[in-house]
Design an enzyme around this catalytic site. Structure first.
Site, PDB file in Angstrom:
ATOM      1  N   ASP A 123     -13.462   5.544  10.266  1.00 30.65           N
ATOM      2  CA  ASP A 123     -13.779   5.248   8.892  1.00 30.65           C
ATOM      3  C   ASP A 123     -14.421   3.825   8.621  1.00 30.65           C
ATOM      4  OD1 ASP A 123     -14.417   6.444   6.280  1.00 30.65           O
ATOM      5  OD2 ASP A 123     -12.400   5.990   5.580  1.00 30.65           O
TER       6      ASP A 123
ATOM      7  N   LYS B 235       0.725  -1.174  -0.060  1.00 30.90           N
ATOM      8  CA  LYS B 235      -0.095  -0.145  -0.053  1.00 30.90           C
ATOM      9  C   LYS B 235       0.471   1.414  -0.070  1.00 30.90           C
ATOM     10  CE  LYS B 235      -3.613   2.213   2.554  1.00 30.90           C
ATOM     11  NZ  LYS B 235      -4.694   2.121   3.613  1.00 30.90           N
TER      12      LYS B 235
END
Length: 331
Positions: free
Chosen positions: A226, A121
């Site tokens: 989130d 990532k």
């Protein structure tokens, strides 16, 4: 910007020294003067000037001469430095296709020395908006390098620290393998994002799994902030894995209760609308924040133990908040 690693294979030692010199100069300059780059690189006969032209051609640096002649790293240049370090450590041996893209990160398949496929990532804060955080720059006062690469490195450092701590405490998260600059190397997650799943065999049970996640997080002193259908992966057995942690905060945060209730409400609405989970299925099982945020285990200590300071976290959270909902505006 697309990650093209072809040039990486052919880069010579002097090119790497020059690229690293730009990175080092950015500790104190957003745009590094050419003379400083040449001094840090210490190549013979002004060799860094030639290398800068080549790095510019490959889009690894950006040239500016508004106030003085200088260069700064692009995200591609930062990618190269992170990948080079991971290759040198033996953490990866090959890079494959891109498997994920978001507002603030790209994800690629990579392979390690054992032939195992992992996920890499690459955080890319700022590509959705360069205007929003300008109003938040007071959080970065005193920093020598108040730029997006710095914030992306903070995001990676925070995600790696929390991923490791959560995994050590039995949470369903990818295994954190390595972190370098703005890149986090982790195990691959089997399954799909919940948003791509059209039907669940047992949606009520799945909802209970998700509620259990946010409850256990709060009991361990954390709020995801989130946790939605984009950050939950579900496999064929309808087991969930939680991803994406840079925005996570402590239950002692001034807005922790609001963030907890927002996560819970977002998931409640999603399961009700898409999978028809209702009160009889246990839609009302979400606990109150005050009842769960009382645990003695505080995993947010793992972040401080990693060297990530409260000032770092304040800067990162300000940037993440500012980029929410902004349109694309970057390189």
């Amino acid at each position: 910007m697309k990650l093209d690693v072809n040039a990486l294979r052919y880069m010579e030692r002097d090119a790497w020294r020059t690229l690293i010199a730009v990175e080092m100069g950015m500790r104190n300059h957003e745009v590094v003067p050419v003379q400083l780059i040449d001094s840090i690189a210490a190549l013979k006969h002004g060799g860094s000037f030639k290398q800068l032209r080549e790095l510019l051609r490959n889009k690894l640096v950006h040239h500016e001469n508004k106030h003085y002649d200088g260069y700064r790293l692009t995200y591609l240049g930062y990618d190269y430095l992170a990948i080079k370090s991971l290759l040198a450590k033996g953490a990866i041996v090959a890079i494959g296709r891109q498997i994920g893209v978001g507002k603030e990160a790209d994800i690629f398949e990579v392979v390690n020395e054992e032939g195992e496929t992992l996920a890499l990532k690459m955080h890319r804060l700022g590509r959705t908006s360069f205007r929003a955080v300008k109003n938040k720059r007071d959080y970065l006062k005193g920093r020598s390098c108040s730029n997006w690469l710095y914030l992306s490195r903070l995001a990676a450092q925070k995600e790696y620290a929390f991923m490791h701590a959560l995994g050590e405490n039995g949470f369903p998260v990818p295994k954190a393998v390595e972190c370098n600059r703005h890149a986090v190397l982790m195990t691959m997650v089997n399954g799909l994002p919940l948003t791509q799943v059209g039907e669940l065999m047992n949606p009520a049970y799945c909802f209970k799994q998700v509620v259990s996640m946010i409850t256990r997080l709060a009991e361990h002193g954390l709020i995801h902030c989130d946790l939605n259908e984009f950050n939950l992966m579900v496999d064929e057995d309808e087991k969930f894995t939680m991803i994406d942690f840079p925005q996570m905060v402590s239950t002692s945060h001034v807005n922790a209760k609001m963030y907890f209730e927002r996560d819970a409400e977002c998931l409640r609405i999603y399961f009700a609308r898409k999978f028809n989970v209702d009160q009889t299925d246990g839609l009302d099982i979400i606990p109150k924040f005050e009842d769960v945020a009382i645990g003695t285990t505080t995993l947010d200590n793992a972040l401080e133990a990693s060297g990530f300071t409260k000032a770092d976290d304040k800067a990162l959270l300000a940037a993440l908040e500012a980029t929410q909902g902004e349109g694309a505006e970057g390189e």
